[in-house]
Scaffold this motif. Structure first.
Motif, PDB file in Angstrom:
ATOM      1  N   VAL A  26       0.821  -1.209   0.000  1.00 26.40           N
ATOM      2  CA  VAL A  26       0.000   0.000   0.000  1.00 26.40           C
ATOM      3  C   VAL A  26       0.856   1.260   0.000  1.00 26.40           C
ATOM      4  O   VAL A  26       0.458   2.287  -0.563  1.00 26.40           O
ATOM      5  CB  VAL A  26      -0.944  -0.016   1.226  1.00 26.40           C
ATOM      6  N   LEU A  27       2.019   1.211   0.593  1.00 26.48           N
ATOM      7  CA  LEU A  27       2.850   2.397   0.773  1.00 26.48           C
ATOM      8  C   LEU A  27       3.214   3.113  -0.528  1.00 26.48           C
ATOM      9  O   LEU A  27       3.086   4.343  -0.589  1.00 26.48           O
ATOM     10  CB  LEU A  27       4.108   2.030   1.568  1.00 26.48           C
ATOM     11  N   PRO A  28       3.633   2.439  -1.590  1.00 21.90           N
ATOM     12  CA  PRO A  28       3.930   3.185  -2.827  1.00 21.90           C
ATOM     13  C   PRO A  28       2.706   3.887  -3.398  1.00 21.90           C
ATOM     14  O   PRO A  28       2.802   5.015  -3.894  1.00 21.90           O
ATOM     15  CB  PRO A  28       4.426   2.106  -3.794  1.00 21.90           C
ATOM     16  N   TRP A  29       1.543   3.267  -3.322  1.00 22.84           N
ATOM     17  CA  TRP A  29       0.333   3.902  -3.830  1.00 22.84           C
ATOM     18  C   TRP A  29      -0.066   5.093  -2.961  1.00 22.84           C
ATOM     19  O   TRP A  29      -0.528   6.115  -3.478  1.00 22.84           O
ATOM     20  CB  TRP A  29      -0.804   2.890  -3.895  1.00 22.84           C
ATOM     21  N   ALA A  30       0.098   4.974  -1.671  1.00 22.55           N
ATOM     22  CA  ALA A  30      -0.215   6.094  -0.774  1.00 22.55           C
ATOM     23  C   ALA A  30       0.717   7.270  -1.047  1.00 22.55           C
ATOM     24  O   ALA A  30       0.282   8.429  -1.057  1.00 22.55           O
ATOM     25  CB  ALA A  30      -0.110   5.647   0.679  1.00 22.55           C
ATOM     26  N   PHE A  31       1.992   6.985  -1.289  1.00 19.97           N
ATOM     27  CA  PHE A  31       2.950   8.041  -1.618  1.00 19.97           C
ATOM     28  C   PHE A  31       2.575   8.710  -2.941  1.00 19.97           C
ATOM     29  O   PHE A  31       2.594   9.935  -3.059  1.00 19.97           O
ATOM     30  CB  PHE A  31       4.364   7.461  -1.691  1.00 19.97           C
TER      31      PHE A  31
END
Length: 75
Positions: A26-31
């Motif tokens: 999820v972290l790359p999409w949230a960034f």
């Protein structure tokens, strides 16, 4: 006999439980979404001001109503 009726009434069908998403997925999409939000906020709130990247008033005209909707003064 009463136990059979109670156990039949208590049993429920199995419920599908979704698999948890790992934070690393999820972290790359949230960034990416956060970066897009910051770029949009810049163009709506600060473009055509002291930090203008583009000459002219084209960007101002495209985001003019959005500025007023979000409470940014523009003139």
């Amino acid at each position: 006999m009463a136990e059979a009726a109670v156990s039949a009434a208590v049993s429920t069908p199995p419920v599908a439980v979704p698999a948890p998403l790992p934070v690393r997925a999820v972290l790359p999409w949230a960034f990416f979404v956060g970066l897009l939000a910051l770029v949009a906020l810049y163009f709506v709130g600060a473009e055509q001001g002291a930090t203008s990247l583009f000459a002219g008033s084209d960007v101002h005209e495209w985001v003019h109503d959005g500025r007023h909707l979000l409470g940014f003064p523009c003139h």
